[in-house]
Design a protein around this motif. Sequence first.
Motif, PDB file in Angstrom:
ATOM      1  N   ILE A  44     100.725  -8.115  77.020  1.00 43.34           N
ATOM      2  CA  ILE A  44      99.823  -8.805  76.090  1.00 43.34           C
ATOM      3  C   ILE A  44      98.388  -8.775  76.614  1.00 43.34           C
ATOM      4  O   ILE A  44      97.445  -8.488  75.871  1.00 43.34           O
ATOM      5  CB  ILE A  44     100.282 -10.264  75.837  1.00 43.34           C
ATOM      6  CG1 ILE A  44     101.703 -10.301  75.281  1.00 43.34           C
ATOM      7  CG2 ILE A  44      99.313 -10.980  74.899  1.00 43.34           C
ATOM      8  CD1 ILE A  44     101.921  -9.554  73.991  1.00 43.34           C
ATOM      9  N   HIS A  45      98.229  -9.032  77.904  1.00 40.55           N
ATOM     10  CA  HIS A  45      96.905  -8.970  78.534  1.00 40.55           C
ATOM     11  C   HIS A  45      96.245  -7.617  78.268  1.00 40.55           C
ATOM     12  O   HIS A  45      95.080  -7.537  77.885  1.00 40.55           O
ATOM     13  CB  HIS A  45      97.021  -9.173  80.048  1.00 40.55           C
ATOM     14  CG  HIS A  45      96.660 -10.559  80.480  1.00 40.55           C
ATOM     15  ND1 HIS A  45      95.357 -10.991  80.564  1.00 40.55           N
ATOM     16  CD2 HIS A  45      97.433 -11.621  80.844  1.00 40.55           C
ATOM     17  CE1 HIS A  45      95.347 -12.245  80.968  1.00 40.55           C
ATOM     18  NE2 HIS A  45      96.587 -12.665  81.142  1.00 40.55           N
ATOM     19  N   SER A  46      97.001  -6.545  78.485  1.00 37.16           N
ATOM     20  CA  SER A  46      96.417  -5.210  78.319  1.00 37.16           C
ATOM     21  C   SER A  46      96.115  -4.907  76.849  1.00 37.16           C
ATOM     22  O   SER A  46      95.145  -4.222  76.536  1.00 37.16           O
ATOM     23  CB  SER A  46      97.332  -4.139  78.927  1.00 37.16           C
ATOM     24  OG  SER A  46      98.571  -4.113  78.256  1.00 37.16           O
ATOM     25  N   LEU A  47      96.933  -5.456  75.938  1.00 37.09           N
ATOM     26  CA  LEU A  47      96.684  -5.247  74.498  1.00 37.09           C
ATOM     27  C   LEU A  47      95.381  -5.919  74.049  1.00 37.09           C
ATOM     28  O   LEU A  47      94.692  -5.437  73.155  1.00 37.09           O
ATOM     29  CB  LEU A  47      97.839  -5.826  73.667  1.00 37.09           C
ATOM     30  CG  LEU A  47      99.169  -5.074  73.661  1.00 37.09           C
ATOM     31  CD1 LEU A  47     100.228  -5.893  72.935  1.00 37.09           C
ATOM     32  CD2 LEU A  47      99.016  -3.712  72.986  1.00 37.09           C
ATOM     33  N   LEU A  48      95.072  -7.069  74.667  1.00 36.70           N
ATOM     34  CA  LEU A  48      93.912  -7.860  74.234  1.00 36.70           C
ATOM     35  C   LEU A  48      92.611  -7.439  74.921  1.00 36.70           C
ATOM     36  O   LEU A  48      91.528  -7.840  74.494  1.00 36.70           O
ATOM     37  CB  LEU A  48      94.157  -9.350  74.526  1.00 36.70           C
ATOM     38  CG  LEU A  48      95.416  -9.978  73.906  1.00 36.70           C
ATOM     39  CD1 LEU A  48      95.536 -11.443  74.302  1.00 36.70           C
ATOM     40  CD2 LEU A  48      95.406  -9.853  72.385  1.00 36.70           C
ATOM     41  N   LYS A  49      92.729  -6.618  75.944  1.00 34.48           N
ATOM     42  CA  LYS A  49      91.560  -6.255  76.757  1.00 34.48           C
ATOM     43  C   LYS A  49      90.500  -5.534  75.923  1.00 34.48           C
ATOM     44  O   LYS A  49      90.803  -4.601  75.173  1.00 34.48           O
ATOM     45  CB  LYS A  49      92.026  -5.361  77.907  1.00 34.48           C
ATOM     46  CG  LYS A  49      90.985  -5.119  78.978  1.00 34.48           C
ATOM     47  CD  LYS A  49      91.611  -4.405  80.166  1.00 34.48           C
ATOM     48  CE  LYS A  49      90.592  -4.114  81.258  1.00 34.48           C
ATOM     49  NZ  LYS A  49      89.682  -3.040  80.925  1.00 34.48           N
ATOM     50  N   ASP A  50      89.265  -6.010  76.050  1.00 36.51           N
ATOM     51  CA  ASP A  50      88.083  -5.378  75.426  1.00 36.51           C
ATOM     52  C   ASP A  50      88.145  -5.328  73.904  1.00 36.51           C
ATOM     53  O   ASP A  50      87.586  -4.423  73.286  1.00 36.51           O
ATOM     54  CB  ASP A  50      87.859  -3.955  75.974  1.00 36.51           C
ATOM     55  CG  ASP A  50      87.622  -3.963  77.479  1.00 36.51           C
ATOM     56  OD1 ASP A  50      87.128  -4.983  77.996  1.00 36.51           O
ATOM     57  OD2 ASP A  50      87.935  -2.954  78.134  1.00 36.51           O
ATOM     58  N   LYS A  51      88.842  -6.286  73.289  1.00 36.40           N
ATOM     59  CA  LYS A  51      88.924  -6.325  71.824  1.00 36.40           C
ATOM     60  C   LYS A  51      88.737  -7.751  71.309  1.00 36.40           C
ATOM     61  O   LYS A  51      88.932  -8.714  72.040  1.00 36.40           O
ATOM     62  CB  LYS A  51      90.286  -5.799  71.353  1.00 36.40           C
ATOM     63  CG  LYS A  51      90.537  -4.334  71.695  1.00 36.40           C
ATOM     64  CD  LYS A  51      91.718  -3.801  70.927  1.00 36.40           C
ATOM     65  CE  LYS A  51      92.132  -2.395  71.336  1.00 36.40           C
ATOM     66  NZ  LYS A  51      91.079  -1.422  71.350  1.00 36.40           N
ATOM     67  N   THR A  52      88.357  -7.845  70.023  1.00 32.81           N
ATOM     68  CA  THR A  52      88.384  -9.137  69.335  1.00 32.81           C
ATOM     69  C   THR A  52      89.693  -9.181  68.549  1.00 32.81           C
ATOM     70  O   THR A  52      89.916  -8.348  67.667  1.00 32.81           O
ATOM     71  CB  THR A  52      87.188  -9.297  68.374  1.00 32.81           C
ATOM     72  OG1 THR A  52      85.981  -9.250  69.132  1.00 32.81           O
ATOM     73  CG2 THR A  52      87.256 -10.619  67.625  1.00 32.81           C
ATOM     74  N   THR A  53      90.553 -10.138  68.885  1.00 32.75           N
ATOM     75  CA  THR A  53      91.917 -10.170  68.340  1.00 32.75           C
ATOM     76  C   THR A  53      92.200 -11.491  67.652  1.00 32.75           C
ATOM     77  O   THR A  53      91.960 -12.565  68.216  1.00 32.75           O
ATOM     78  CB  THR A  53      92.956  -9.982  69.472  1.00 32.75           C
ATOM     79  OG1 THR A  53      92.646  -8.807  70.216  1.00 32.75           O
ATOM     80  CG2 THR A  53      94.372  -9.878  68.911  1.00 32.75           C
ATOM     81  N   LEU A  54      92.728 -11.415  66.450  1.00 33.17           N
ATOM     82  CA  LEU A  54      93.250 -12.607  65.777  1.00 33.17           C
ATOM     83  C   LEU A  54      94.715 -12.763  66.167  1.00 33.17           C
ATOM     84  O   LEU A  54      95.479 -11.794  66.117  1.00 33.17           O
ATOM     85  CB  LEU A  54      93.144 -12.437  64.256  1.00 33.17           C
ATOM     86  CG  LEU A  54      93.915 -13.466  63.407  1.00 33.17           C
ATOM     87  CD1 LEU A  54      93.234 -14.818  63.459  1.00 33.17           C
ATOM     88  CD2 LEU A  54      94.051 -12.994  61.969  1.00 33.17           C
TER      89      LEU A  54
END
Length: 307
Positions: free
Chosen positions: A169-179
Amino acid sequence: MRGRVYKSTGSWYGVKAEDGHYYQCRLRGKFRNAKLKVNNPIAVGDWVTLSTEGEEKGSAVITQIEDRENYIIRKSTRKNGFSHILASNLDQAVLLATLSFPRTSLGFIDRFLVSAESFRIPAIIVFNKKDMLKPKQVEFCEELMDMYKAIGYDAHLISVLEDEGLETIHSLLKDKTTLIAGHSGVGKSTLLNAIIPSIEQKTGEVSTFANKGTHTTTFAEMFEMNEQSLVIDTPGIKELGLVEMEPEEIGHYFPEMRQFLGECKFNNCTHTNEPGCVVLDAFEQGEISETRYLSYLSILEDYDSHR
């Protein structure tokens, strides 16, 4: 000054200006009178122009809202004919789902995916509470994930409580704006506390009587994993009524149907009972899953009943 909306309570907005300072902002009256068919003229994720007012430090007025690149929207549950923007200017959307306690229906998952597809927002499905699943349920979840992966979606099974899958999950959210969205009780706040411990989001118990979660998040708010990695938490969504699309468009937002775009006999084919429908042929030959096709029919039926 230019800034980005980090928090929306409906009456005031928390905005982080480009100079790094936070301001509590109100909306200039004219926006409230604008004939917008949304409950919230400003959403978390919006870029706005603000000007400081009076002597009060840290307060400002929002004078302009920039055009949104995209957003996730649903029908308002409070005001008939109105919609509610969950968040805007997103790089991706994560739907947190659970197979039980509470149960997330496949229809709800598919509606969320359609909503994201309509603005070309990449969507990821994350099933939480693996620790509560029996082996047969884990097997069923893996089959579901295979179904979604086959049509191009990223899907994961995690357990926030047992710290399983959190690195992913950490890697999926890295450097992005995520809802991050989902029903109440699926573990959104617990997940956020695990990946950004400093925020200390309130968490609630799931009612054993109704097998539903209690609302612990009451308004949308954006948090920073770091300056480049932003996560938007939203109140639990009970129902996801889709808006801003025509019935004949809905098939475009199902990737497995979209590949047949333009091949049906009729241009306005609804893929239900028309002769020469390539999508129906694909469904009958098992190329489109029954689960997904039934979701499509349910969404179509919902639109027909509100016309």
